[in-house]
Design an enzyme around this catalytic site. Sequence first.
Site, short mmCIF file in Angstrom:
data_model
loop_
_atom_site.label_atom_id
_atom_site.label_comp_id
_atom_site.label_asym_id
_atom_site.label_seq_id
_atom_site.Cartn_x
_atom_site.Cartn_y
_atom_site.Cartn_z
CB THR A 115 21.13 32.33 44.61
OG1 THR A 115 21.10 31.05 43.98
CG2 THR A 115 22.44 32.99 44.23
CE1 TYR A 130 20.88 34.86 40.11
CE2 TYR A 130 21.21 32.55 40.65
CZ TYR A 130 20.54 33.73 40.85
OH TYR A 130 19.55 33.81 41.78
#
Length: 329
Positions: free
Chosen positions: A117, A141
Amino acid sequence: MSVLVTGGAGYIGSHMVLELLEAGENVVVLDNLSTGFWWAVPSSVTLVKGDMGDEALVLKTITDHDVTSIIHFAAKIVVPESVADPLGYYLNNTAKTRQLLECAVKGGVKNFIFSSTAAVYGDVSSEPVAEDNELTPVSPYGRSKLMTEWMLQDTAFAHGLNYVILRYFNVAGADPKGRVGQSTPNATHLIKVACQAALGDRSSLDIFGNDYPTPDGTCLRDYIHVCDLAKAHMDALSYLRAGGKSDVFNCGYGIGLSVQEIVNVVKKVSKVDFKVNLSPRRPGDPAAIVAKADKIRDILGWKPEYNHVEGIVQDAFAWEKHLKTRNDV
Ligand code: UDP
């Protein structure tokens, strides 16, 4: 020979499965159905219901289906949730991927494609960010994914596994043929939430912060159509099979759009002037993340087909309308 898709019943994974089938690949899906849906996996594909941390199950799946490549999507993906539940994110995204990697090594898997990501970059400036940028994720995250990148690189070096890491920017849209789309209840991603507001499923949309150092004060993101993303994985698979060197690629268009601009496009496409509130900043949100996007085009030969925001919103909106007609979601 098969390709194992973890998280293949989820949003991006289900688009990947369709892409693989269209290319004539044998596909097996591993999904614990915590956020995915059985109906998103075509009936011609074996769906193994289980957890990627279950070593016996994963090894059996690799052996039974002669898995030579793994495309690993299964993950928790909500930034604010990761701020509230960091250990859940480190367990699911990092520790369980370690188990999966161990099985990949034991099972003699050759190629591993990992969903990473743009959140691994952290709070970058509004300049497009390249793959060799400093990595300073600001959310659990992002950190859970960066730890996994490192684990994968070390494992690949030690055990001769080949990998491609794709760092996704903001994935949106749905299959233009309407077969699958983002179906998670209580979704938090901007385009989906805005479509729900346009359809009256939410009374309004909150814009989280308009005091960022960006042209209109709202955050800038690089929105990429989910089908272009699935195509990038196909290109990565072909590249690895042809002997390409393990590497990391950004997966975005290199176009930064603000939250306000997205809201305007959703209003235009839906023809609904839904209510918008200005709200405080959301924890963990960087001001701007836009991809420097040439490496994936140069090395993997990726050619996006859906890089127009109105088209992305049209597909997302059509899927959201379709979801209202179903009673199994
Ligand atoms: N956002 C917003 N309202 C919402 C959902 C998101 O203002 O209801 C903003 C969010 O603060 C961020 C951008 O939209 O600046 C993209 O957020 P999203 O959750 O879609 O993806 P992220 O970039 O966090 O992965």
